[in-house]
Design a protein around this motif. Structure first.
Motif: not given
Length: 87
Positions: A21-23, A28-29, A58-60
């Motif tokens: 589910s994580s992009s 990367r972050w 955090m916001s996308n």
């Protein structure tokens, strides 16, 4: 035995869904946050939990790194420190 197998398959599917589910951007972050905190005096699993928590808050559309963002958002940092077990 069938119930155990069904439970195991369900748990495996849930874990796979969560992991995917994580992009790539999120990963990367989070990986950058892990590198930024490599000298931390807590376990790697605590740092990972902290970085994931901060990333989730955090916001996308955020362009700052987690390390930069946490300085401007001390309440989020403190909440993630508690949630991850850092403090």
């Amino acid at each position: 035995m069938k119930s155990f197998l069904l439970l195991a398959l369900t748990l495996t599917a849930a874990c796979s869904a969560t992991a995917s589910s994580s992009s790539a951007d999120d990963r990367r972050w989070i990986n950058q946050c892990l590198r930024d905190n490599r000298e931390a005096r807590v376990s790697q699993s605590v740092v990972r939990a902290y970085c994931s928590c901060m990333n989730d808050r955090m916001s996308n559309n955020e362009t700052r790194s987690i390390t930069q963002w946490e300085r401007a958002n001390p309440r989020a940092r403190e909440a993630c420190e508690r949630r991850s077990g850092w403090t």
